[in-house]
Design an enzyme around this catalytic site. Sequence first.
Site, PDB file in Angstrom:
ATOM      1  N   CYS A 114       0.831  -1.204   0.000  1.00  0.00           N
ATOM      2  CA  CYS A 114       0.000   0.000   0.000  1.00  0.00           C
ATOM      3  C   CYS A 114       0.871   1.261   0.000  1.00  0.00           C
ATOM      4  CB  CYS A 114      -0.981  -0.038   1.166  1.00  0.00           C
ATOM      5  SG  CYS A 114      -2.428   1.021   0.912  1.00  0.00           S
ATOM      6  N   HIS A 126      -3.968  -5.121   0.097  1.00  0.00           N
ATOM      7  CA  HIS A 126      -3.639  -5.770   1.370  1.00  0.00           C
ATOM      8  C   HIS A 126      -3.755  -7.293   1.288  1.00  0.00           C
ATOM      9  CE1 HIS A 126      -3.255  -2.183   3.919  1.00  0.00           C
ATOM     10  NE2 HIS A 126      -4.056  -1.645   3.016  1.00  0.00           N
ATOM     11  N   GLU A 144      -2.814  -9.342   3.504  1.00  0.00           N
ATOM     12  CA  GLU A 144      -3.049  -9.881   4.855  1.00  0.00           C
ATOM     13  C   GLU A 144      -4.485  -9.684   5.312  1.00  0.00           C
ATOM     14  OE1 GLU A 144      -3.524  -5.770   5.658  1.00  0.00           O
ATOM     15  OE2 GLU A 144      -2.166  -6.799   4.299  1.00  0.00           O
TER      16      GLU A 144
END
Length: 390
Positions: free
Chosen positions: A278, A362, A364
């Site tokens: 990001c 993202h 995760e």
Amino acid sequence: MATVALDCPITTHHLSSIAVSQKSSKTARVCTVRCSASISVSSDGGVAIGLGERPWKVADARLALEDGSIWRAKSFGASGTQVGEVVFNTSLTGYQEILTDPSYAGQFVLMTNPHIGNTGVNFDDVDTRAITRRLRQDGSLIGVLSTEESKTDEELLEMSRTWDIVGVDLISGVSCIAPYKWVNKTGSEWEFNFDGRDRETFHVIAYDFGIKHNILRRLASYGCNITVVPSTWPASETLKMKADGVIFSNGPGDPSAVPYAVKTVKEIIGKIPVFGICMGHQLLGQALGGKTFKMKFGHHGGNHPVRNLRNGCVEISAQNHNYAVDPASLPEGVEVTHVNLNDGTCAGLAFPKLKLMSLQYHPEASPGPHDSDTVFAEFVQLMRLEKQKA
């Protein structure tokens, strides 16, 4: 034990129904009500419910947007006046993670899914869909949210028109202030992917630009020993620590407003494997000589399709950013590895010569989606190959 819903003659500020657990006895029904209410049970089994005090305070609130519109609603929780950029998020769930995400610093988040959690709808609610349509048409707007009756509408509008999020360093307000170790892993429900994991361990330095804890948990689950460092941590100190790799994390705001972070990234790339997520992706783009630009209303949600250009697969991703890297500004040798299928913006980079990789979104993501989780295995493999050369 049975569960029934009782319709209550209450005002529009309360829930329209209350869940009641009941069990029968020879003399009466014993009820347990999970709400702020008083209960009385008559001898014939009738139940009377009186609403008590709410566990929060409700106040009148106004949202003033820089386009001149004023939105009136009820507020609970914090009071006062705050200015920020208004953005919308299209996630169907995960609002707990959204509200605690440091990358939203300086912003107000407008949820667009009509049913978030177990919430009610009443006639006093703001039509958030109408605000979302305005943001989609005109782009993200600066807004002022206030519960202070002493401030006039004109004062709030003036605040919204004189504040700007562009060029503001928001990272310094969410980064840690000293290095620390991270060891916690994700739980067993995350063990859906075992690729790249073995008993080999790697030391990773994680730059905290507003890092989400699940990035650290996933790294730990992939066999990494992690040291988290502040956003201002010197590159020279990082290189002295002899780590196997460096993570440049997510974070809020304008990537061009943090030249100190770009300088740090420049001094590290090429010397050690790095992975940007990001904000980290945007900083890598700038460190390579590229430029970033502000998007109309950004990407905020858990349902963004991204194409992996290396294998052709489409991944559904969680995203939260208002800026993007301009691929045309990048030097020769930098590979665009992922593309957002909604608007064609750059969603991933790689430069094998400099041992770097990055994603704009993202991998995760909690509560999901998890399509891109294997990228952590790719980073581990990048560190493993470099370790084998030593």
